[in-house]
Write a protein that holds these residues in place. Structure first.
Motif, PDB file in Angstrom:
ATOM      1  N   UNK A  81       0.832  -1.205   0.000  1.00  0.00           N
ATOM      2  CA  UNK A  81       0.000   0.000   0.000  1.00  0.00           C
ATOM      3  C   UNK A  81       0.865   1.252   0.000  1.00  0.00           C
ATOM      4  N   UNK A  82       2.016   1.202   0.673  1.00  0.00           N
ATOM      5  CA  UNK A  82       2.918   2.354   0.692  1.00  0.00           C
ATOM      6  C   UNK A  82       3.512   2.622  -0.687  1.00  0.00           C
ATOM      7  N   UNK A  83       3.416   1.635  -1.583  1.00  0.00           N
ATOM      8  CA  UNK A  83       3.897   1.785  -2.959  1.00  0.00           C
ATOM      9  C   UNK A  83       2.761   2.095  -3.924  1.00  0.00           C
ATOM     10  N   UNK A  84       1.594   2.392  -3.372  1.00  0.00           N
ATOM     11  CA  UNK A  84       0.474   2.815  -4.204  1.00  0.00           C
ATOM     12  C   UNK A  84      -0.470   1.717  -4.660  1.00  0.00           C
ATOM     13  N   UNK A  85      -0.294   0.503  -4.188  1.00  0.00           N
ATOM     14  CA  UNK A  85      -1.177  -0.595  -4.584  1.00  0.00           C
ATOM     15  C   UNK A  85      -2.404  -0.600  -3.677  1.00  0.00           C
ATOM     16  N   UNK A  86      -3.579  -0.707  -4.292  1.00  0.00           N
ATOM     17  CA  UNK A  86      -4.845  -0.735  -3.554  1.00  0.00           C
ATOM     18  C   UNK A  86      -5.391  -2.155  -3.533  1.00  0.00           C
ATOM     19  N   UNK A  87      -5.970  -2.529  -2.410  1.00  0.00           N
ATOM     20  CA  UNK A  87      -6.450  -3.890  -2.201  1.00  0.00           C
ATOM     21  C   UNK A  87      -7.942  -3.935  -1.893  1.00  0.00           C
ATOM     22  N   UNK A  88      -8.534  -5.074  -2.238  1.00  0.00           N
ATOM     23  CA  UNK A  88      -9.869  -5.436  -1.782  1.00  0.00           C
ATOM     24  C   UNK A  88      -9.687  -6.703  -0.955  1.00  0.00           C
ATOM     25  N   UNK A  89      -9.997  -6.616   0.342  1.00  0.00           N
ATOM     26  CA  UNK A  89      -9.729  -7.721   1.260  1.00  0.00           C
ATOM     27  C   UNK A  89     -10.937  -8.638   1.406  1.00  0.00           C
ATOM     28  N   UNK A  90     -10.624  -9.922   1.641  1.00  0.00           N
ATOM     29  CA  UNK A  90     -11.676 -10.916   1.856  1.00  0.00           C
ATOM     30  C   UNK A  90     -11.132 -11.976   2.792  1.00  0.00           C
ATOM     31  N   UNK A  91     -11.963 -12.419   3.712  1.00  0.00           N
ATOM     32  CA  UNK A  91     -11.590 -13.530   4.579  1.00  0.00           C
ATOM     33  C   UNK A  91     -12.614 -14.621   4.369  1.00  0.00           C
ATOM     34  N   UNK A  92     -12.135 -15.809   4.030  1.00  0.00           N
ATOM     35  CA  UNK A  92     -13.026 -16.917   3.712  1.00  0.00           C
ATOM     36  C   UNK A  92     -12.623 -18.123   4.547  1.00  0.00           C
ATOM     37  N   UNK A  93     -13.102 -18.163   5.769  1.00  0.00           N
ATOM     38  CA  UNK A  93     -12.809 -19.303   6.637  1.00  0.00           C
ATOM     39  C   UNK A  93     -11.340 -19.442   6.939  1.00  0.00           C
ATOM     40  N   UNK A  94     -10.654 -20.363   6.277  1.00  0.00           N
ATOM     41  CA  UNK A  94      -9.268 -20.687   6.565  1.00  0.00           C
ATOM     42  C   UNK A  94      -8.252 -19.884   5.753  1.00  0.00           C
ATOM     43  N   UNK A  95      -8.721 -18.938   4.937  1.00  0.00           N
ATOM     44  CA  UNK A  95      -7.787 -18.186   4.095  1.00  0.00           C
ATOM     45  C   UNK A  95      -8.153 -16.700   4.077  1.00  0.00           C
ATOM     46  N   UNK A  96      -7.125 -15.869   4.072  1.00  0.00           N
ATOM     47  CA  UNK A  96      -7.297 -14.424   3.918  1.00  0.00           C
ATOM     48  C   UNK A  96      -6.797 -14.055   2.525  1.00  0.00           C
ATOM     49  N   UNK A  97      -7.558 -13.223   1.833  1.00  0.00           N
ATOM     50  CA  UNK A  97      -7.226 -12.845   0.461  1.00  0.00           C
ATOM     51  C   UNK A  97      -7.201 -11.329   0.332  1.00  0.00           C
ATOM     52  N   UNK A  98      -6.299 -10.850  -0.502  1.00  0.00           N
ATOM     53  CA  UNK A  98      -6.216  -9.419  -0.811  1.00  0.00           C
ATOM     54  C   UNK A  98      -6.063  -9.296  -2.314  1.00  0.00           C
ATOM     55  N   UNK A  99      -7.105  -8.836  -2.978  1.00  0.00           N
ATOM     56  CA  UNK A  99      -7.116  -8.729  -4.434  1.00  0.00           C
ATOM     57  C   UNK A  99      -6.558  -7.370  -4.862  1.00  0.00           C
ATOM     58  N   UNK A 100      -5.790  -7.357  -5.965  1.00  0.00           N
ATOM     59  CA  UNK A 100      -5.273  -6.119  -6.527  1.00  0.00           C
ATOM     60  C   UNK A 100      -5.033  -6.316  -8.014  1.00  0.00           C
ATOM     61  N   UNK A 101      -4.622  -5.250  -8.697  1.00  0.00           N
ATOM     62  CA  UNK A 101      -4.439  -5.311 -10.155  1.00  0.00           C
ATOM     63  C   UNK A 101      -3.089  -4.747 -10.545  1.00  0.00           C
ATOM     64  N   UNK A 102      -2.573  -5.239 -11.676  1.00  0.00           N
ATOM     65  CA  UNK A 102      -1.360  -4.647 -12.238  1.00  0.00           C
ATOM     66  C   UNK A 102      -1.772  -3.458 -13.116  1.00  0.00           C
TER      67      UNK A 102
END
Length: 115
Positions: A81-102
């Motif tokens: 995030x400090x490098x300008x990347x934006x995330x969409x976070x999701x937690x699905x039971x046993x896994x945490x996910x952070x989606x982003x784009x190039x």
């Protein structure tokens, strides 16, 4: 497949310099080879990413997804995030996910398994 030696994901890109900056500088992955503006290879753990300029108009976000497993999820997100990347976070039971784009809207995600 007994003869399988390596695997890679090819990412169609619109600008080689911009793509290399994103994958190498922002994500901290290793640039293995660059053949001018024709092709480049980025090494991630257990995955080789081929950066390949499209010959036509690029289709933004073409359903490609690259997953990167991380150990320290929160610290990694904070660093990127400090490098300008934006995330969409999701937690699905046993896994945490952070989606982003190039830069060409190709989909990537960070994943951390909860043990």
């Amino acid at each position: 497949m007994n003869n399988l030696k390596t695997c890679r994901v090819n990412v169609m890109i619109s600008d080689m310099d911009q793509a290399i900056e994103f994958y190498q500088i922002k994500l901290g992955l290793e640039l293995v080879n660059r053949y001018g503006n024709h092709y480049a290879e980025i090494q991630a753990p257990d995955l080789l990413i081929g950066l390949h300029p499209t010959t036509g108009k690029i289709v933004k976000g073409n359903n490609l997804s690259i997953g990167l497993g991380v150990i320290n999820f929160d610290a990694t997100i904070k660093e990127l995030e400090s490098k300008g990347i934006k995330f969409e976070l999701e937690q699905d039971g046993w896994i945490r996910l952070a989606y982003f784009e190039d830069p060409d809207n190709n989909q990537l995600f960070l994943a951390e398994r909860k043990d």
